[in-house]
Design a protein around this motif. Structure first.
Motif, PDB file in Angstrom:
ATOM      1  N   ILE A  22      39.795  33.695  43.467  1.00 38.06           N
ATOM      2  CA  ILE A  22      38.871  32.671  42.951  1.00 38.06           C
ATOM      3  C   ILE A  22      37.458  32.947  43.435  1.00 38.06           C
ATOM      4  N   ARG A  23      37.337  33.425  44.662  1.00 37.50           N
ATOM      5  CA  ARG A  23      36.017  33.734  45.215  1.00 37.50           C
ATOM      6  C   ARG A  23      35.299  34.776  44.366  1.00 37.50           C
ATOM      7  N   HIS A  37      30.493  35.422  40.312  1.00 39.15           N
ATOM      8  CA  HIS A  37      29.862  35.739  39.043  1.00 39.15           C
ATOM      9  C   HIS A  37      29.432  34.468  38.302  1.00 39.15           C
ATOM     10  N   GLU A  38      30.218  33.389  38.429  1.00 39.25           N
ATOM     11  CA  GLU A  38      29.861  32.144  37.751  1.00 39.25           C
ATOM     12  C   GLU A  38      28.574  31.562  38.314  1.00 39.25           C
ATOM     13  N   ILE A  39      28.465  31.516  39.641  1.00 37.04           N
ATOM     14  CA  ILE A  39      27.262  30.954  40.262  1.00 37.04           C
ATOM     15  C   ILE A  39      26.045  31.800  39.913  1.00 37.04           C
ATOM     16  N   ARG A  40      26.189  33.110  39.964  1.00 40.37           N
ATOM     17  CA  ARG A  40      25.071  33.995  39.625  1.00 40.37           C
ATOM     18  C   ARG A  40      24.653  33.804  38.171  1.00 40.37           C
ATOM     19  N   GLN A  66      20.959  32.447  36.886  1.00 39.44           N
ATOM     20  CA  GLN A  66      20.119  33.220  35.970  1.00 39.44           C
ATOM     21  C   GLN A  66      19.846  32.450  34.685  1.00 39.44           C
ATOM     22  N   ARG A  67      20.852  31.766  34.184  1.00 38.18           N
ATOM     23  CA  ARG A  67      20.680  31.029  32.933  1.00 38.18           C
ATOM     24  C   ARG A  67      19.659  29.904  33.066  1.00 38.18           C
ATOM     25  N   MET A 118      25.884  39.217  44.531  1.00 42.50           N
ATOM     26  CA  MET A 118      25.272  38.009  43.966  1.00 42.50           C
ATOM     27  C   MET A 118      23.748  38.044  43.985  1.00 42.50           C
ATOM     28  N   ALA A 119      23.163  38.600  45.031  1.00 42.06           N
ATOM     29  CA  ALA A 119      21.727  38.449  45.250  1.00 42.06           C
ATOM     30  C   ALA A 119      20.926  39.617  44.697  1.00 42.06           C
TER      31      ALA A 119
END
Length: 383
Positions: free
Chosen positions: A191-192, A197-200, A204-205, A223-224
């Motif tokens: 899940i991590r 990828h979801e948070i990134r 960005q969106r 991520m960064a």
């Protein structure tokens, strides 16, 4: 985000327009000092966070990364220095007045509340009407893949779903700045990976400025777009993941970023070149890279996958340092063998595709271009 930027549909979410400081940064930190019970934790930190950037604060336990994040958010008082956001110093303001939202490691969700109530909590505190809260929460639920969960208690959700609820509560107030305090550390590995990828993608969106604290090097790298490596309450290096990984500014950064093998070296200058020696083993490096090397007693740092194992009498390839060693241990984690090699008075970890028997005399072949070399006097962390 303004009212004209929202609709009920997910596709209506628009990037936020962020106020900038005089330096052009979304956040500008100058001379930031923080102490706990008289003990200095942050020592005059200077940092700029560009609008729309995703910065990871990375470092070993006790380095000050979490303290820095909490100082930005207002949950830790600042001893001195400034935190400029939108042309004003917010260092003395309470958290709710800073234009930032924070996602905590524990998620800090209300267990007796539903998903809808948790996501809408910040809006309720800001005096929004029930209709406004319902509309915004509905938008967040669709955006985060939680539609249909609004009446469910958060205690009935999976770890990944709770993480999305915590993120939705932060995003619901339309912050220009998103602070993330190790929000993935409580999730299992699979899940991590998904949530990284979801948070990134969300950051960005929406064009948010994100500051993310993590102890996980791979998480920070994936991520960064910028890393801040912290050491003992100070900034050790700032750069892109590639810059920090491939060109560490210090022995500490090299070691922290995975170059954990350490080899004592002697670097002797020559005409347009240098000689690099590890005991009796010697190799020559020429060109611009040679000119940049420190001379004298040094330490060379390198990662497990840099060196190769071969016969001691095999011909040396140009630019390779071949150090005699002995196979001391062998494991098979999958794909390659992982060896412990006794060489130059050190135990070196090497990943190699070939199988070698314990006790075998071996040549440890290290490309000089892949070594991070620092003066021994400055590299005491691994001496």
């Amino acid at each position: 985000m303004t009212d004209t930027q929202r609709n009920a549909g997910v596709g209506a979410l628009q990037p936020v327009t962020q106020a900038r400081t005089d330096s052009g940064a979304a956040i500008s930190v100058r001379g930031l000092q923080v102490s706990y019970s008289g003990n200095r934790v942050l020592h005059g930190v200077d940092l700029d966070f560009a609008p729309g950037s995703f910065t990871a604060l990375l470092g070993s336990s006790g380095c000050g990364k979490t303290t820095l994040l909490r100082a930005l958010s207002g949950f830790v008082p600042v001893e001195s220095g400034s935190i400029m956001v939108g042309g004003g110093d917010v260092a003395g303001l309470p958290p709710e007045k800073r234009g930032m939202a924070m996602v905590f490691q524990s998620y800090a969700l209300w267990p007796h509340m539903t998903v809808l109530q948790n996501i809408g909590y910040g809006l309720k505190l800001r005096g929004k009407s029930k209709a406004e809260i319902a509309a915004k929460v509905g938008e967040m639920l669709g955006f985060l893949g939680l539609a249909g969960f609004e009446d469910r208690k958060v205690t009935a959700l999976s770890g990944g779903q709770r993480q999305r609820v915590a993120l939705g509560r932060a995003l619901a107030i339309d912050p220009g700045i998103l602070l993330l305090d190790e929000p993935l550390s409580n999730l299992d590995a699979k899940i991590r990976m998904v949530m990284r990828h979801e948070i990134r993608a969300i950051q960005q969106r929406l064009g948010l400025t994100a500051v993310h604290v993590t102890h996980d090097r791979e998480e920070a790298m994936t991520m960064a777009d910028r890393l801040v490596i912290m050491q003992a309450g100070r900034v050790a290096q700032v750069g892109t993941p590639e810059e920090v990984y491939d060109r560490p500014a210090s022995a500490f950064v090299a070691n922290f970023m995975g170059a954990e093998n350490v080899l004592p070296l002697t670097v002797s200058p020559g005409e347009g070149q240098v000689s690099v020696a590890a005991g009796e083993a010697r190799a020559i490096l020429a060109g611009p890279a040679a000119a940049a090397l420190p001379t004298g007693e040094t330490l060379g740092f390198f990662r497990d996958d840099v060196a190769r194992l071969g016969a001691l009498d095999a011909p040396a390839v140009g630019g390779d340092l071949v150090v005699p060693g002995t196979i001391a241990a062998r494991a098979y984690p999958g794909g390659v063998y992982r060896y412990k090699v006794e060489a130059a008075g050190r135990q070196i970890t090497v990943d190699d595709a070939d199988r070698h028997e314990l006790g075998t005399q071996i040549g440890l072949r290290i490309p000089l271009q892949r070594l991070h070399i620092f003066p021994a006097s400055e590299a005491g962390i691994a001496a």
